[in-house]
Design a protein around this motif. Structure first.
Motif, short mmCIF file in Angstrom:
data_model
loop_
_atom_site.label_atom_id
_atom_site.label_comp_id
_atom_site.label_asym_id
_atom_site.label_seq_id
_atom_site.Cartn_x
_atom_site.Cartn_y
_atom_site.Cartn_z
N TYR A 92 24.97 -29.72 -2.36
CA TYR A 92 24.31 -30.68 -3.26
C TYR A 92 22.84 -30.31 -3.44
N ARG A 93 22.22 -29.91 -2.33
CA ARG A 93 20.80 -29.57 -2.42
C ARG A 93 20.60 -28.34 -3.32
N SER A 134 21.29 -29.17 -6.98
CA SER A 134 20.25 -29.96 -7.65
C SER A 134 18.98 -29.11 -7.85
N SER A 183 19.32 -36.76 -7.78
CA SER A 183 18.38 -36.38 -6.73
C SER A 183 16.99 -36.93 -6.99
N ASP A 184 16.89 -37.89 -7.87
CA ASP A 184 15.62 -38.53 -8.14
C ASP A 184 15.77 -40.01 -7.77
N SER A 239 24.97 -38.86 1.64
CA SER A 239 24.83 -39.31 0.24
C SER A 239 25.35 -40.73 0.14
N CYS A 252 23.81 -40.56 -4.64
CA CYS A 252 22.42 -40.15 -4.48
C CYS A 252 22.41 -39.04 -3.42
N ASN A 253 21.78 -37.94 -3.77
CA ASN A 253 21.73 -36.77 -2.89
C ASN A 253 20.68 -36.99 -1.80
N GLY A 264 19.17 -34.01 0.11
CA GLY A 264 18.23 -33.27 -0.73
C GLY A 264 16.90 -34.01 -0.88
N VAL A 265 16.98 -35.30 -1.11
CA VAL A 265 15.75 -36.10 -1.29
C VAL A 265 14.93 -36.10 0.00
N ASP A 314 12.89 -32.94 0.48
CA ASP A 314 12.15 -32.52 -0.72
C ASP A 314 10.67 -32.82 -0.47
#
Ligand code: HEM
Length: 533
Positions: free
Chosen positions: A99-100, A103, A123-124, A409, A433-434, A437-438, A441
């Motif tokens: 996923y990361r 995105s 991812s936002d 997620s 929602c990732n 990744g978030v 980040d």
């Protein structure tokens, strides 16, 4: 409780039509399409999406259609499944990494179809907030497919985790009265402290000559079960003693087998829906035993304790749930079993990650030790009030879950079309929602790969929106993890007890995470527990 959000298959038109398709149909029925336009949404290039779309369309604002959402291209029926089979491709058991990477490649929103399940990955967090804001009274999440299928076959009710709509709401309301009340949960602080203390004794005794505890995972699992037992049954199960009751040992073994097989059954093609594969037969046998022994735990409490607790006694969750007139006996039992299942794998893995992070950061340990020594000098009882005075304990746990968000997620099926990042996402599509990744980040967390609990402390004044991101690890809205308060309390207590008794060290290669239903250390953890005195 954690959930695998993907690979819960739907192959329309086939006999084994999956529950995810049922869910998609469920949420798409009877809801009118809405006009979608959000003037505040931004596109991947940072422009307000109204600006972006009007530029191209002669001042006629438009949200781009679902089909335009970027993402990896796949084949008919199997989607991108082959990507995950390639030697150097993304890995299903490291889906959080996939996923990361996806995105990074496709931007704040992408869509992917893996084996015909469409998922939209966001991812936002600002964009994902739109999902949170409009979800209704009965949020719908992806189910744990093998568990769902088993319960359907056995006609035992879907329980809190897998049910939807008014049925879910009834179970949730009945359980929340006890599980989400601070006062109710904090009544178990003393019992949980005793369990944590017994667990530190187990650690002390199980050390080898290098102070390492071989089989730490199994011991932590027992702690998680024993600790939750205090809340569910208001009595001790006896798993941490020298001669644990055979029935409890059987329960643990069956629960571990259940989780071991949940992953392959979830991630592979669901042949078990066509014929009873060997894996399925084993899973079924584990699940039968989990239910059978779970029922006998409940029966024992029913025999020993009246529904209404005696004066001065607190009521166990079993007593509480039995007293709920809205629930049948079967529903009450299903709820207890769900909590036994939901409480162990999640909390024990979270605890393993905390121990691992601490062992690799002696400076964090010392700070933690100093905080606990100040608030809890020798002999001082650990109470709910004292826990409130331990902000660094909380910060360490938050930071651990940022790096290792057990469920990686979130998952929702919306019952109306929604605009996300300038695109239309029709109702019934799976949205995630990732989180992993978030959380890694640098836009949201500077120096994201570094374990830095200080970032969560009040004096460092983290932006309140970023701070709120840590809550997402527990899900959101009306369906947020119902065990959150209990899990936080037990883990905060355990961290306090461990740090008071030991210095932790780790002398091996860094350990990576993989998914086995939840995010778990890839190899057994060999941590040295060195007594402080
Ligand atoms: C570190 C520990 C834990 C984590 C990270 C965690 C995480 C989650 C997440 C992300 C969800 C989905 C929420 C949503 O869809 O919005 C969930 C649901 C759930 N969790 Fe937990 N959980 C943990 C511990 C526990 C414990 C200790 C229990 C039981 C006492 C529990 C019971 C449940 C149940 C029953 C649900 C389903 C709730 C519903 O659908 O209404 N969890 N959990």
């Amino acid at each position: 409780m954690a959930f695998n959000h993907i690979f819960m298959r739907s192959f329309p038109g086939k006999k084994f039509l999956s529950t995810q398709t049922d869910i998609a149909n469920h949420v798409t029925s009877g809801v009118e399409k809405q006009a979608i336009l959000c003037p505040f949404a931004t596109t991947g290039n940072g422009k307000n999406h109204r600006e972006a779309t009007t530029e191209a369309n002669n001042n006629v604002p438009l949200v781009q259609p679902f089909e335009s959402i970027p993402g990896p291209k796949g084949l008919p029926i199997i989607g991108t499944l082959f990507d995950y089979m390639k030697k150097d491709g993304p890995k299903i058991n490291k889906l959080f990494e996939a996923y990361r990477q996806r995105s990074n490649e496709f931007g704040p929103i992408y869509k992917e179809t893996i084996a015909s399940l469409s998922t939209v990955v966001v991812s936002d967090p600002v964009e994902y907030n739109k999902v949170i804001r409009i979800e209704g009274k009965y949020p719908v999440r992806s189910v744990m497919e093998p568990w769902h299928y088993y319960r359907k076959q056995k006609n035992v009710g879907q329980g809190l985790v897998n049910s939807n709509g008014p049925e879910w709401y009834k179970l949730r309301t009945a359980s929340a009265k006890k599980m989400l009340k601070i006062q109710e949960v904090s009544e178990y602080c003393t019992d949980m402290s005793e369990v944590a203390e017994d667990f530190t004794q187990v650690l002390l005794e199980r050390r080898n000559k290098d102070n390492e505890v071989v089989g730490l995972k199994e011991e932590v699992f027992k702690w998680a079960m024993e600790s939750m037992g205090t809340f569910l049954f208001d009595s001790r199960i006896g798993l941490l003693g020298l001669n644990p009751p055979q029935q409890s040992v059987d329960f643990i073994q069956n629960l571990q087998g259940f989780f071991r097989l949940m992953s392959p059954l979830t991630f592979n093609f669901p042949f078990y829906k066509l014929f009873p594969t060997s894996e399925w037969r084993h899973f079924q046998s584990y699940a039968d035993n989990v239910f059978r022994i779970g029922r006998s735990f409940v029966d024992k409490i029913n025999e020993e304790k009246p529904i209404k607790p005696q004066r001065g006694e607190k009521s166990s969750f079993v007593q509480h749930i039995r007293s709920q007139e809205s629930l049948s006996e079967n529903e009450a039992l299903s709820t207890v079993v769900d909590l036994l299942v939901g409480a162990t794998e999640t909390t024990s893995n979270a605890c393993l990650w905390v121990i691992y992070c601490l062992a690799r950061h002696p400076e964090v340990q010392e700070k933690l030790y100093n905080e606990t020594a100040k608030v809890l000098p020798t002999g001082e009882k650990l109470t709910a009030d004292k826990l409130l005075q331990l902000p660094y304990v909380k910060a360490v746990f938050k930071e651990t879950l940022r790096l290792y968000p057990i469920t990686f997620s979130t998952s929702r099926y919306m019952d109306k079309d929604i605009e996300i990042a300038g695109y239309n996402v029709p109702k019934g599509i799976h949205i995630q929602c990732n989180l992993y990744g978030v959380y890694r980040d640098s836009q949201y967390f500077p120096d994201p790969e570094t374990f830095k609990p200080e970032r969560w402390l009040k004096e460092n004044q983290m932006d309140k929106d970023k701070k709120a991101l840590s809550n997402l690890v527990w899900g959101h809205g009306a369906r947020m993890c119902i065990g959150r308060r209990l899990a936080e309390q037990e883990i905060h207590i355990l961290m306090t007890k461990i740090i008071q008794k030991f210095r932790l060290e780790y002398h091996h290669e860094p350990v990576e995470a993989i998914l086995k239903t939840v995010m778990t250390p890839e190899q057994p953890l060999l941590i040295s527990f060195i007594p402080r005195d």
